[in-house]
Design a protein around this motif. Structure first.
Motif, PDB file in Angstrom:
ATOM      1  N   LYS A  50       0.836  -1.199   0.000  1.00  0.00           N
ATOM      2  CA  LYS A  50       0.000   0.000   0.000  1.00  0.00           C
ATOM      3  C   LYS A  50       0.868   1.244   0.000  1.00  0.00           C
ATOM      4  O   LYS A  50       0.584   2.224  -0.712  1.00  0.00           O
ATOM      5  CB  LYS A  50      -0.933   0.002   1.207  1.00  0.00           C
ATOM      6  CG  LYS A  50      -1.879   1.195   1.228  1.00  0.00           C
ATOM      7  CD  LYS A  50      -2.740   1.203   2.477  1.00  0.00           C
ATOM      8  CE  LYS A  50      -3.605   2.461   2.519  1.00  0.00           C
ATOM      9  NZ  LYS A  50      -4.394   2.546   3.775  1.00  0.00           N
ATOM     10  N   ASP A  51       1.952   1.217   0.779  1.00  0.00           N
ATOM     11  CA  ASP A  51       2.854   2.370   0.847  1.00  0.00           C
ATOM     12  C   ASP A  51       3.596   2.587  -0.468  1.00  0.00           C
ATOM     13  O   ASP A  51       4.119   3.675  -0.713  1.00  0.00           O
ATOM     14  CB  ASP A  51       3.865   2.182   1.984  1.00  0.00           C
ATOM     15  CG  ASP A  51       3.200   2.203   3.353  1.00  0.00           C
ATOM     16  OD1 ASP A  51       2.106   2.785   3.468  1.00  0.00           O
ATOM     17  OD2 ASP A  51       3.778   1.632   4.300  1.00  0.00           O
ATOM     18  N   GLN A  52       3.638   1.561  -1.300  1.00  0.00           N
ATOM     19  CA  GLN A  52       4.290   1.684  -2.609  1.00  0.00           C
ATOM     20  C   GLN A  52       3.318   2.146  -3.692  1.00  0.00           C
ATOM     21  O   GLN A  52       3.664   2.207  -4.866  1.00  0.00           O
ATOM     22  CB  GLN A  52       4.913   0.351  -3.007  1.00  0.00           C
ATOM     23  CG  GLN A  52       6.047  -0.091  -2.098  1.00  0.00           C
ATOM     24  CD  GLN A  52       6.627  -1.438  -2.503  1.00  0.00           C
ATOM     25  OE1 GLN A  52       6.484  -1.878  -3.641  1.00  0.00           O
ATOM     26  NE2 GLN A  52       7.290  -2.097  -1.569  1.00  0.00           N
ATOM     27  N   GLY A  53       2.095   2.469  -3.284  1.00  0.00           N
ATOM     28  CA  GLY A  53       1.115   2.981  -4.234  1.00  0.00           C
ATOM     29  C   GLY A  53       0.420   1.935  -5.070  1.00  0.00           C
ATOM     30  O   GLY A  53      -0.171   2.250  -6.111  1.00  0.00           O
ATOM     31  N   VAL A  54       0.442   0.683  -4.617  1.00  0.00           N
ATOM     32  CA  VAL A  54      -0.224  -0.386  -5.371  1.00  0.00           C
ATOM     33  C   VAL A  54      -1.735  -0.174  -5.325  1.00  0.00           C
ATOM     34  O   VAL A  54      -2.330  -0.025  -4.266  1.00  0.00           O
ATOM     35  CB  VAL A  54       0.153  -1.768  -4.811  1.00  0.00           C
ATOM     36  CG1 VAL A  54      -0.718  -2.855  -5.422  1.00  0.00           C
ATOM     37  CG2 VAL A  54       1.623  -2.049  -5.071  1.00  0.00           C
ATOM     38  N   PRO A 111      -3.400 -12.484  -0.543  1.00  0.00           N
ATOM     39  CA  PRO A 111      -4.666 -11.754  -0.541  1.00  0.00           C
ATOM     40  C   PRO A 111      -4.683 -10.537  -1.453  1.00  0.00           C
ATOM     41  O   PRO A 111      -3.656  -9.923  -1.724  1.00  0.00           O
ATOM     42  CB  PRO A 111      -4.778 -11.310   0.921  1.00  0.00           C
ATOM     43  CG  PRO A 111      -3.352 -11.043   1.308  1.00  0.00           C
ATOM     44  CD  PRO A 111      -2.526 -12.075   0.576  1.00  0.00           C
ATOM     45  N   ILE A 112      -5.888 -10.213  -1.896  1.00  0.00           N
ATOM     46  CA  ILE A 112      -6.163  -8.936  -2.555  1.00  0.00           C
ATOM     47  C   ILE A 112      -7.126  -8.212  -1.627  1.00  0.00           C
ATOM     48  O   ILE A 112      -8.336  -8.449  -1.654  1.00  0.00           O
ATOM     49  CB  ILE A 112      -6.793  -9.132  -3.954  1.00  0.00           C
ATOM     50  CG1 ILE A 112      -5.936 -10.073  -4.797  1.00  0.00           C
ATOM     51  CG2 ILE A 112      -6.977  -7.784  -4.637  1.00  0.00           C
ATOM     52  CD1 ILE A 112      -4.569  -9.558  -5.158  1.00  0.00           C
ATOM     53  N   GLY A 113      -6.580  -7.379  -0.772  1.00  0.00           N
ATOM     54  CA  GLY A 113      -7.384  -6.658   0.210  1.00  0.00           C
ATOM     55  C   GLY A 113      -7.499  -5.189  -0.148  1.00  0.00           C
ATOM     56  O   GLY A 113      -8.005  -4.832  -1.204  1.00  0.00           O
ATOM     57  N   ILE A 114      -6.975  -4.341   0.707  1.00  0.00           N
ATOM     58  CA  ILE A 114      -7.095  -2.901   0.506  1.00  0.00           C
ATOM     59  C   ILE A 114      -6.367  -2.445  -0.748  1.00  0.00           C
ATOM     60  O   ILE A 114      -6.705  -1.409  -1.331  1.00  0.00           O
ATOM     61  CB  ILE A 114      -6.577  -2.147   1.757  1.00  0.00           C
ATOM     62  CG1 ILE A 114      -7.091  -0.709   1.778  1.00  0.00           C
ATOM     63  CG2 ILE A 114      -5.065  -2.223   1.853  1.00  0.00           C
ATOM     64  CD1 ILE A 114      -8.590  -0.587   1.972  1.00  0.00           C
ATOM     65  N   ILE A 115      -5.364  -3.220  -1.199  1.00  0.00           N
ATOM     66  CA  ILE A 115      -4.611  -2.832  -2.382  1.00  0.00           C
ATOM     67  C   ILE A 115      -5.428  -2.952  -3.665  1.00  0.00           C
ATOM     68  O   ILE A 115      -4.952  -2.545  -4.728  1.00  0.00           O
ATOM     69  CB  ILE A 115      -3.303  -3.635  -2.528  1.00  0.00           C
ATOM     70  CG1 ILE A 115      -3.578  -5.143  -2.511  1.00  0.00           C
ATOM     71  CG2 ILE A 115      -2.312  -3.253  -1.445  1.00  0.00           C
ATOM     72  CD1 ILE A 115      -2.343  -5.992  -2.784  1.00  0.00           C
ATOM     73  N   ARG A 116      -6.632  -3.507  -3.578  1.00  0.00           N
ATOM     74  CA  ARG A 116      -7.462  -3.506  -4.795  1.00  0.00           C
ATOM     75  C   ARG A 116      -7.891  -2.096  -5.169  1.00  0.00           C
ATOM     76  O   ARG A 116      -8.281  -1.846  -6.308  1.00  0.00           O
ATOM     77  CB  ARG A 116      -8.684  -4.397  -4.624  1.00  0.00           C
ATOM     78  CG  ARG A 116      -9.682  -3.996  -3.553  1.00  0.00           C
ATOM     79  CD  ARG A 116     -10.873  -4.948  -3.608  1.00  0.00           C
ATOM     80  NE  ARG A 116     -11.805  -4.822  -2.514  1.00  0.00           N
ATOM     81  CZ  ARG A 116     -11.773  -5.558  -1.416  1.00  0.00           C
ATOM     82  NH1 ARG A 116     -10.812  -6.447  -1.254  1.00  0.00           N
ATOM     83  NH2 ARG A 116     -12.673  -5.411  -0.469  1.00  0.00           N
ATOM     84  N   GLY A 117      -7.825  -1.160  -4.215  1.00  0.00           N
ATOM     85  CA  GLY A 117      -8.194   0.223  -4.488  1.00  0.00           C
ATOM     86  C   GLY A 117      -9.642   0.505  -4.148  1.00  0.00           C
ATOM     87  O   GLY A 117     -10.425  -0.396  -3.828  1.00  0.00           O
ATOM     88  N   THR A 118      -9.996   1.765  -4.210  1.00  0.00           N
ATOM     89  CA  THR A 118     -11.350   2.204  -3.893  1.00  0.00           C
ATOM     90  C   THR A 118     -11.916   3.022  -5.043  1.00  0.00           C
ATOM     91  O   THR A 118     -11.178   3.504  -5.903  1.00  0.00           O
ATOM     92  CB  THR A 118     -11.361   3.062  -2.621  1.00  0.00           C
ATOM     93  OG1 THR A 118     -10.502   4.203  -2.819  1.00  0.00           O
ATOM     94  CG2 THR A 118     -10.858   2.273  -1.415  1.00  0.00           C
TER      95      THR A 118
END
Length: 281
Positions: A77-81, A114-121
């Motif tokens: 997430k910190d890498q902007g994924v 997992p594909i969690g929060i990094i899937r984006g919003t």
């Protein structure tokens, strides 16, 4: 069926991991405690680790006879994924970054990621339909990388306070089916399900073979048995559908790591016996 425990191989300041360790000595100790508490494996939270460190971790897991159910790359997430970004360049870069992590995690294969929060919003001015279409494009690319590496991709439905897409299991099933994601599975989490799914046991029956991994913290994100989740019904449903993977305790220890670990393993063992589920010894 196997019992798993969430652990981090770095100094983790965030919530739902039970043990943390930042070096080989600490990894050896926490894996030993995990095994002693009665677990078969771990959900492994990792930061940026090199090949030598990953080999050390694997060797120590084997020493303590522990498998790996899930590898979670907490640094992404910190890498902007962001797999559903409206910006195609960001999506492609995100896929490239995660594919690198998939290849590194293959040392622990077969396991899930997992594909969690990094899937984006869904961002301002964007429609849900466009967001999910972009996510599906990324998932198809990720599937190709994951299958060849022995990794099972699992989308984790997350509650409305942490995400704004794929909040529950039925929505995630519909997404997988609509976009024909044949190598994508679901990671149901009882903590999130308690908020977003009407009846967790019924939903698990509905998902059936799409379940690729399970998180089993209680309703308050404490260890199983410390909240109001009906584990008898949940485990009966998993038995009916033939799920034989991990039940992983991704719980918040609230200052008592050993107590949380022991509580989770003992309670799951008790409930598994009660419904006649076979356990891996």
């Amino acid at each position: 069926m196997k019992k798993g425990l969430a652990v981090a191989v770095f100094d983790a300041a965030f919530g739902p991991v039970v043990y943390t360790g930042a070096n080989e000595k600490e990894w050896d100790e926490m894996f030993g405690r995990t095994a002693a508490a009665g677990y078969n494996g771990v959900d492994l939270f990792i930061d940026e680790k090199n090949e030598r460190e990953l080999c050390q971790i694997k060797r120590l897991l084997e020493k303590h006879k522990l498998g790996v159910g899930l590898v979670v790359c907490i640094c992404l997430k910190d890498q902007g994924v962001n797999f559903s970004s409206p910006d195609e360049k960001i999506r492609k870069r995100s896929v490239d970054i995660y594919c690198q992590e998939i290849k590194k995690a293959s040392i622990f294969a077969p396991c899930a990621m997992p594909i969690g929060i990094i899937r984006g919003t869904v961002s301002e001015g964007e429609t849900l339909e466009d967001n999910l279409k972009h996510l599906a494009e990324s998932m198809h690319a990720l599937e190709r990388c994951a299958v060849s590496s022995g990794i099972r991709l699992c989308i984790e439905p997350m509650n409305r306070f942490e995400a704004n897409t794929l909040l529950n299991v039925p929505e995630t099933m519909a997404f997988i089916e609509k976009y024909e994601l044949s190598e994508t599975y679901i990671l149901p989490d009882l903590f999130h399900m308690n908020i977003e799914d009407k009846n967790p046991a019924d939903v698990l029956r509905l998902a059936g073979p799409l379940i690729g991994h399970m998180h089993v913290a209680d309703s308050n994100r404490r260890a199983p048995g410390m909240g109001h989740i009906n584990y008898d019904e949940v485990l009966k449903a998993l038995k009916e559908i033939g799920y034989d993977g991990y039940l992983s305790v991704e719980a918040m220890p609230f200052g008592d790591r050993d107590g949380c670990a022991r509580q989770g393993a003992a309670y799951l063992e008790q409930k598994m016996k009660a419904v006649g589920l076979n356990q891996v010894l």
